[in-house]
Design an enzyme around this catalytic site. Structure first.
Site, PDB file in Angstrom:
ATOM      1  N   ALA A 181      33.231   2.974  24.088  1.00  0.00           N
ATOM      2  CA  ALA A 181      34.006   2.646  22.893  1.00  0.00           C
ATOM      3  C   ALA A 181      33.671   3.621  21.764  1.00  0.00           C
ATOM      4  O   ALA A 181      32.533   3.686  21.306  1.00  0.00           O
ATOM      5  CB  ALA A 181      33.713   1.214  22.452  1.00  0.00           C
ATOM      6  N   LEU A 219      41.315  -2.627  21.875  1.00  0.00           N
ATOM      7  CA  LEU A 219      42.675  -2.131  22.136  1.00  0.00           C
ATOM      8  C   LEU A 219      43.238  -1.290  20.994  1.00  0.00           C
ATOM      9  O   LEU A 219      44.454  -1.122  20.879  1.00  0.00           O
ATOM     10  CB  LEU A 219      43.638  -3.291  22.461  1.00  0.00           C
ATOM     11  CG  LEU A 219      43.258  -4.145  23.681  1.00  0.00           C
ATOM     12  CD1 LEU A 219      44.315  -5.218  23.919  1.00  0.00           C
ATOM     13  CD2 LEU A 219      43.095  -3.283  24.929  1.00  0.00           C
ATOM     14  N   SER A 220      42.374  -0.727  20.167  1.00  0.00           N
ATOM     15  CA  SER A 220      42.863   0.154  19.105  1.00  0.00           C
ATOM     16  C   SER A 220      43.416   1.446  19.685  1.00  0.00           C
ATOM     17  O   SER A 220      44.373   2.023  19.151  1.00  0.00           O
ATOM     18  CB  SER A 220      41.742   0.455  18.110  1.00  0.00           C
ATOM     19  OG  SER A 220      40.643   1.085  18.758  1.00  0.00           O
ATOM     20  N   TYR A 242      33.352  14.290  14.722  1.00  0.00           N
ATOM     21  CA  TYR A 242      33.319  13.627  16.026  1.00  0.00           C
ATOM     22  C   TYR A 242      32.059  14.029  16.789  1.00  0.00           C
ATOM     23  O   TYR A 242      31.285  13.179  17.254  1.00  0.00           O
ATOM     24  CB  TYR A 242      34.572  13.970  16.837  1.00  0.00           C
ATOM     25  CG  TYR A 242      34.455  13.598  18.296  1.00  0.00           C
ATOM     26  CD1 TYR A 242      34.322  12.260  18.684  1.00  0.00           C
ATOM     27  CD2 TYR A 242      34.464  14.579  19.292  1.00  0.00           C
ATOM     28  CE1 TYR A 242      34.201  11.903  20.027  1.00  0.00           C
ATOM     29  CE2 TYR A 242      34.352  14.237  20.628  1.00  0.00           C
ATOM     30  CZ  TYR A 242      34.212  12.898  20.988  1.00  0.00           C
ATOM     31  OH  TYR A 242      34.080  12.556  22.313  1.00  0.00           O
TER      32      TYR A 242
END
Length: 325
Positions: free
Chosen positions: A72, A35-36, A139
């Site tokens: 994730a 839940l970050s 990224y």
């Protein structure tokens, strides 16, 4: 035939839509998310929710699982430039721990959420999977590193794996219970929800970063895919995964829309004026990013059916209005 699936990052935008599709197909779903960046209310009803980190996946994975669908990750390009250590630690280190947990539990099927950012500045469009991979930010580099990691895992340990490289995902998905799942990143960085914020009165104008690109209207061109089409590709990928092989597929519509075309479509769909402010180009923004999805069609049998930009925007607008904030 129903199965049991672990969906990492299943409280996020794409992960939650895929989890919903799995449930509707009759599968058992366990969502693992810390839940970050995800939202607890985004986890679809019917899924088992576990709040935790992918580094601890071994606590929950066992041989009863048929596959892992791995979403994730830290995914903000700008943040990755100023905090690269976070991206290498979470995206690469976290996935390495997940692969170890899968190996230990005997779970030998994986679908990985990869990205077009692995290609960097394209040399040709539409982009095919054999194009050079030269990411321009951490990224994209970390996602590419994970793809290499999965290739090694498949060759050495018989993992059946598919990496799906997304282009621009948009839209929202409405379930049978009339609950909608859509984009709500914080901070928001995607064009369609940003333009919709102008229509809602949350922003005064939309910034157009560069209007002098070598494109028909001078603005960047991107390939948009509906999130529901994307979700369907994941279910097909689970079935197509072959032991000892790592298949990489681009997911896109093969058609591009410019920034100004997106803005004009939002005007038409919402009925609101959308003021524009031209700003300088952003570094690393290619003029055109359009996918060739021929491999996904051939290997997965995937045929996106929601390629209409107005339909994508209309779904996103419906979700934005229902959220009401």
């Amino acid at each position: 035939m129903s199965g049991k699936y672990l969906v990492t990052g299943g409280a996020g935008y794409v992960g939650s839509v895929v989890a919903q599709h799995l449930l509707e197909a009759g599968h058992e779903v366990v969502v693992l998310d810390n839940l970050s960046t995800g939202f607890r209310e985004g986890v679809p009803a019917g899924a088992t929710f576990v709040e935790g980190d992918i580094r601890d996946a071994a606590k929950w994975l066992d041989s009863s699982f048929d596959a892992v669908l791995h979403f994730a990750a830290s995914s903000q390009v700008g943040e990755s430039v100023v905090k690269p250590e976070k991206y290498w630690d979470n995206n690469v280190g976290g996935t390495m721990a997940l692969l170890g947990a899968m190996r230990e539990a005997g779970v030998r099927r994986l679908v990985f959420s990869s990205t077009a950012a692995t290609y960097g500045e394209p040399t040709e469009v539409p982009i095919v999977e054999s194009a050079p991979t030269q990411p321009t930010n951490p990224y994209g580099a970390t996602k590419l590193a994970v793809d290499h990691m999965i290739t090694s895992e498949s060759a050495a340990h018989g993992l059946a794996a598919v990496s799906l490289r997304y282009f621009n995902v948009a839209g929202a998905y409405g379930t049978r219970s009339n609950v909608m799942v859509g984009e709500r990143h914080d901070p928001e960085s995607h064009l369609i929800p940003l333009v919709l914020q102008v229509a809602q009165g949350k922003r005064d104008a939309i910034s157009v970063y560069g209007d002098d690109y070598p494109t028909p209207d001078g603005t960047c061109v991107r390939d948009y895919i509906h999130v529901a089409d994307l979700a369907e590709a994941h279910l097909l990928a689970v079935r197509a995964a072959t032991p000892g092989e790592h298949l990489i597929c681009n997911l896109g519509n093969g058609n591009g829309f410019s920034v100004r075309e997106v803005i004009e479509t939002v005007r038409q769909v919402t009925g609101h004026a959308i003021p524009e402010v031209v700003a300088p180009r952003r570094g690393g923004d290619p003029a055109v990013l359009v996918a060739s999805a021929a491999t996904a069609r051939e290997k997965l049998g995937w045929n996106p059916s929601r390629a209409d930009l107005a339909g994508i925007v209309a779904d996103a607008w419906d979700f934005a209005q229902r959220r009401g904030k």
